[in-house]
Design a protein around this motif. Structure first.
Motif, mmCIF file in Angstrom:
data_model
loop_
_atom_site.group_PDB
_atom_site.id
_atom_site.type_symbol
_atom_site.label_atom_id
_atom_site.label_comp_id
_atom_site.label_asym_id
_atom_site.label_seq_id
_atom_site.Cartn_x
_atom_site.Cartn_y
_atom_site.Cartn_z
ATOM 1 N N GLY A 196 3.028 7.056 16.055
ATOM 2 C CA GLY A 196 2.333 5.888 15.550
ATOM 3 C C GLY A 196 2.130 5.849 14.052
ATOM 4 O O GLY A 196 1.593 4.871 13.531
ATOM 5 N N MET A 197 2.577 6.887 13.325
ATOM 6 C CA MET A 197 2.402 6.911 11.877
ATOM 7 C C MET A 197 3.525 6.142 11.181
ATOM 8 O O MET A 197 4.703 6.264 11.537
ATOM 9 N N LEU A 198 3.145 5.353 10.171
ATOM 10 C CA LEU A 198 4.095 4.632 9.339
ATOM 11 C C LEU A 198 3.948 5.130 7.906
ATOM 12 O O LEU A 198 2.833 5.230 7.384
ATOM 13 N N PHE A 199 5.081 5.430 7.254
ATOM 14 C CA PHE A 199 5.081 5.905 5.872
ATOM 15 C C PHE A 199 5.892 4.945 5.003
ATOM 16 O O PHE A 199 6.942 4.460 5.424
ATOM 17 N N PHE A 200 5.385 4.702 3.802
ATOM 18 C CA PHE A 200 6.084 3.866 2.833
ATOM 19 C C PHE A 200 6.412 4.714 1.607
ATOM 20 O O PHE A 200 5.520 5.329 1.014
ATOM 21 N N PHE A 201 7.703 4.748 1.221
ATOM 22 C CA PHE A 201 8.138 5.461 0.024
ATOM 23 C C PHE A 201 8.765 4.434 -0.915
ATOM 24 O O PHE A 201 9.689 3.723 -0.536
ATOM 25 N N ARG A 202 8.252 4.354 -2.113
ATOM 26 C CA ARG A 202 8.776 3.367 -3.043
ATOM 27 C C ARG A 202 9.981 3.925 -3.812
ATOM 28 O O ARG A 202 10.247 5.120 -3.783
ATOM 29 N N VAL A 234 -2.756 4.496 -0.752
ATOM 30 C CA VAL A 234 -2.456 4.770 0.649
ATOM 31 C C VAL A 234 -0.985 4.494 0.936
ATOM 32 O O VAL A 234 -0.498 3.387 0.700
ATOM 33 N N GLN A 235 -0.277 5.490 1.414
ATOM 34 C CA GLN A 235 1.140 5.314 1.758
ATOM 35 C C GLN A 235 1.457 5.783 3.171
ATOM 36 O O GLN A 235 2.608 5.787 3.589
ATOM 37 N N ALA A 236 0.418 6.170 3.910
ATOM 38 C CA ALA A 236 0.575 6.590 5.297
ATOM 39 C C ALA A 236 -0.445 5.819 6.129
ATOM 40 O O ALA A 236 -1.633 5.793 5.808
ATOM 41 N N PHE A 237 0.033 5.182 7.194
ATOM 42 C CA PHE A 237 -0.824 4.312 7.990
ATOM 43 C C PHE A 237 -0.738 4.713 9.464
ATOM 44 O O PHE A 237 0.354 4.858 10.014
ATOM 45 N N ASP A 238 -1.900 4.868 10.082
ATOM 46 C CA ASP A 238 -1.957 5.197 11.506
ATOM 47 C C ASP A 238 -1.959 3.894 12.298
ATOM 48 O O ASP A 238 -2.967 3.187 12.352
ATOM 49 N N LEU A 239 -0.820 3.580 12.920
ATOM 50 C CA LEU A 239 -0.670 2.334 13.670
ATOM 51 C C LEU A 239 -0.664 2.572 15.182
ATOM 52 O O LEU A 239 -0.175 1.738 15.939
ATOM 53 N N MET A 240 -1.208 3.720 15.605
ATOM 54 C CA MET A 240 -1.194 4.058 17.020
ATOM 55 C C MET A 240 -1.862 2.968 17.865
ATOM 56 O O MET A 240 -1.425 2.651 18.965
#
Length: 215
Positions: A61-67, A120-126
């Motif tokens: 459920g974790m989403l990561f964004f890398f620019r 914030v670059q990590a989001f818990d979308l569980m």
């Protein structure tokens, strides 16, 4: 010293899509960066991600964004009994900027993430995993039907994902975006952006070497 630049070859495509990629063998990962944006969603697995001087857990459920030009490291604890399954897609930030323009709040979040003004670059979308899975399933089906390169399909993929982030990450989104990232990291990204720009103007391939430094 290690070669850390990992070019994403689009081959004329608008979006590089790697759906439900699964590893059951060793996956130590390494520090690297891309010339584009990357979004990574974890379907299953454990481990950690290091980005922007912070360490985040890998879990379902974790989403990561890398620019673009941002160094990051992904390490997964993998075995046949504990696979690492993720969906990754890469895209040019200008493409997303154009597509998200009419949607002020979602466009604002993307801009802040892309410009490093949002820590914030990590989001818990569980809690919204079903919605994320359905979003990815819908887009993958569009690709199978030959419509995956249509801007509307790509726009819906990114828009729906950002909408899920806004709805789920209340603690992160309640903070005002600011210049919170460590200055040393920002200087490295500026240097990589400058080098990449010169490389593009000269139409030449270059190999970039950096001394690995673990936060």
């Amino acid at each position: 010293m290690k070669r850390m630049f990992e070019a994403v070859v689009f081959g004329g495509a608008k979006l590089f899509w790697d759906y439900r990629h699964r590893n059951t063998g060793q996956y130590k990962g390494y520090y690297h960066w891309h010339q584009c944006c990357e979004m990574l969603f974890v379907h299953e697995g454990t481990g950690h991600v290091v980005v922007g001087g912070d360490t985040f857990p890998i879990r379902r459920g974790m989403l990561f964004f890398f620019r673009p030009y941002q160094l990051h490291h992904v390490y997964a604890n993998v075995s046949p009994e504990q696979p690492y399954t993720r969906t990754i897609f890469h895209f040019d930030p200008q493409l997303a900027d154009d597509l998200l323009g009419p949607f002020a709040r979602r466009h604002g979040l993307f801009t802040a993430l892309c410009q490093g003004r949002y820590r914030v670059q990590a989001f818990d979308l569980m809690g919204a995993e079903e919605a994320v899975e359905r979003n990815f399933d819908d887009y993958d089906r569009s690709r199978q039907e030959g419509k995956g390169e249509e801007t509307e399909e790509i726009g819906m993929l990114i828009l729906r994902l950002l909408d899920t982030v806004i709805r789920c990450d209340h603690s992160g989104l309640s903070r005002s975006p600011g210049t919170l990232e460590r200055k040393s990291t920002g200087y490295v990204q500026q240097a990589m952006r400058w080098i990449d720009g010169r490389s593009r103007r000269r139409h030449a391939s270059i190999e970039i070497l950096f001394i690995e430094a673990v936060p």
